[in-house]
Structures are given as structure tokens and as C-alpha cells.
Design a protein around this motif. Sequence first.
Motif, mmCIF file in Angstrom:
data_model
loop_
_atom_site.group_PDB
_atom_site.id
_atom_site.type_symbol
_atom_site.label_atom_id
_atom_site.label_comp_id
_atom_site.label_asym_id
_atom_site.label_seq_id
_atom_site.Cartn_x
_atom_site.Cartn_y
_atom_site.Cartn_z
ATOM 1 N N HIS A 1 53.005 31.267 46.152
ATOM 2 C CA HIS A 1 52.116 30.564 47.193
ATOM 3 C C HIS A 1 51.193 29.403 47.490
ATOM 4 O O HIS A 1 50.415 30.462 48.543
ATOM 5 C CB HIS A 1 51.154 33.021 47.239
ATOM 6 N N TRP B 1 44.831 42.571 45.689
ATOM 7 C CA TRP B 1 43.279 42.752 45.901
ATOM 8 C C TRP B 1 43.072 41.833 46.398
ATOM 9 O O TRP B 1 42.780 40.426 46.425
ATOM 10 C CB TRP B 1 42.339 43.370 44.993
ATOM 11 N N ASN B 2 41.789 42.582 47.569
ATOM 12 C CA ASN B 2 41.004 41.497 48.597
ATOM 13 C C ASN B 2 40.117 41.585 49.073
ATOM 14 O O ASN B 2 39.481 42.361 49.859
ATOM 15 C CB ASN B 2 42.148 41.798 49.725
ATOM 16 N N TRP B 3 38.814 41.879 47.532
ATOM 17 C CA TRP B 3 38.145 42.111 47.843
ATOM 18 C C TRP B 3 36.111 40.970 48.527
ATOM 19 O O TRP B 3 35.371 41.742 48.754
ATOM 20 C CB TRP B 3 37.107 42.564 46.520
ATOM 21 N N ASN C 1 54.297 40.376 44.886
ATOM 22 C CA ASN C 1 52.622 40.691 44.051
ATOM 23 C C ASN C 1 52.331 41.449 43.165
ATOM 24 O O ASN C 1 52.507 40.542 41.976
ATOM 25 C CB ASN C 1 52.894 42.868 44.413
ATOM 26 N N THR C 2 51.423 41.204 42.755
ATOM 27 C CA THR C 2 50.070 41.722 41.924
ATOM 28 C C THR C 2 50.916 41.823 40.349
ATOM 29 O O THR C 2 50.163 41.619 39.503
ATOM 30 C CB THR C 2 48.716 41.046 41.902
ATOM 31 N N ALA D 1 41.072 38.280 43.028
ATOM 32 C CA ALA D 1 40.140 39.112 43.448
ATOM 33 C C ALA D 1 40.251 38.426 45.331
ATOM 34 O O ALA D 1 40.215 39.218 45.895
ATOM 35 C CB ALA D 1 39.866 39.859 43.535
ATOM 36 N N LYS D 2 39.790 37.060 45.830
ATOM 37 C CA LYS D 2 39.364 36.523 46.452
ATOM 38 C C LYS D 2 40.821 35.836 47.373
ATOM 39 O O LYS D 2 41.191 35.981 48.925
ATOM 40 C CB LYS D 2 38.501 35.304 46.331
ATOM 41 N N LEU D 3 41.471 35.218 46.244
ATOM 42 C CA LEU D 3 42.794 35.113 46.983
ATOM 43 C C LEU D 3 43.704 36.220 47.846
ATOM 44 O O LEU D 3 43.741 37.663 47.916
ATOM 45 C CB LEU D 3 43.488 34.595 46.089
ATOM 46 N N PRO D 4 44.585 36.094 48.972
ATOM 47 C CA PRO D 4 45.083 37.243 49.774
ATOM 48 C C PRO D 4 45.775 37.925 49.358
ATOM 49 O O PRO D 4 45.941 38.856 49.619
ATOM 50 C CB PRO D 4 45.650 35.868 50.530
ATOM 51 N N LEU D 5 46.515 37.864 47.521
ATOM 52 C CA LEU D 5 47.346 39.212 47.265
ATOM 53 C C LEU D 5 47.219 39.798 47.285
ATOM 54 O O LEU D 5 45.827 39.909 46.389
ATOM 55 C CB LEU D 5 48.692 38.293 46.441
ATOM 56 N N SER E 1 37.658 38.467 50.542
ATOM 57 C CA SER E 1 37.759 37.289 51.811
ATOM 58 C C SER E 1 36.982 38.288 53.358
ATOM 59 O O SER E 1 36.790 39.703 53.106
ATOM 60 C CB SER E 1 39.192 37.103 52.002
#
Length: 123
Positions: A59, A119-121, A4-5, A113-117, A123
Motif C-alpha cells: 500500500h 482505522w481512519n480517524w 487488513n490491519t 490511524a490516519k493512513l487509509p487502511l 483524515s
Amino acid sequence: MFDNTHAHITTWVVALILFAVALFLHNSGNKKAMKIVQMILRLFYLLIIATGFMLFSKHSSYDPALYGIKFLGGIVVIAMMEMVLVRTSKGKNTGVFWALLLISFIVTFYLGAKLPLGWNWFS
Ligand code: HEM
């Protein structure tokens, strides 16, 4: 920290705050305090890279190109923060470095924020 981030976000948010505090101390003429904050900030640079690298190592095979650009972008953000502070404390021109800082921050933030872990805002 590999999955997790939270730790990574904590390190760069703290770094941004320390960056602002260092500039504030410079503007208020408190050179010695600025130097101390700069030293703590450098420790946080290492923590950003360490936490980012842990996520990257586990990842990045999902999308090596985007993860690679994210990695580079993060390093450029750190390098530009350092350049802005060092040049500010020497009284040199910082315009170009501010511009590069802003651009690299936007790119890095967007990719993070685009990459999967986390926040996923985008994609
Ligand atoms: C000040 C510099 C940096 C900023 C502002 C930043 C910003 C971000 C943001 C916004 C995220 C997304 C968090 C989430 O989705 O929950 C993220 C994730 C990530 N960052 Fe950074 N980062 C920085 C430096 C670095 C560095 C130096 C590395 C590599 C060593 C790195 C590697 C990663 C990785 C691998 C992820 C996970 C991406 C994912 O799968 O979602 N970052 N970062």
C-alpha cells in the motif's frame, strides 16, 4: 494480512502488554521471568515488523512519504522499548528513552490511524 490491519494491531498490542509485564516482573524482583518475557517480546518485534512490512509493501505507493515515516516510527518505537527494558534491567537511567518511546508511539499511532487502511480517524 496484506489488506487488513488486524494481524498488525494484534502483534503490537501483545508487544505492549509483554513490555508492561516485563517491567512489572523487574519491579517485583523476578529477573529470570523478566528475561523470558523479554525473549518472547523480541519475537513479537519481528512479527510487528513482518506484518507492518506486508501492509507497507502493498500500500505504500498511495503515499510513500507518510508510509515511510510510519515505517520508521514503528521501528523507533520497537528500538525504544528494547532500550528501556535493557537499561532498566542494568539499573541505568531510562528517562530519555521513555520520552522518545512516548513521542514515537504517538507519531506512529497517529500515522497508522490516519493512513487509509483500517482505522481512519484523522483524515
Ligand atoms: C510498536 C510499533 C508499531 C505501532 C504501535 C503501530 C501502530 C499502527 C497502527 C495504530 C496502525 C493503524 C491500524 C488501522 O488503521 O487499523 C498501523 C498500521 C500500519 N502499520 Fe504499524 N505500528 C507499529 C510498527 C510498524 C512497523 C515496524 C511497520 C513497518 C514495517 C508498520 C507499518 C504499518 C503499515 C504499512 C500500516 C497500514 C497503514 C494504513 O494504510 O492504514 N508499523 N500501525
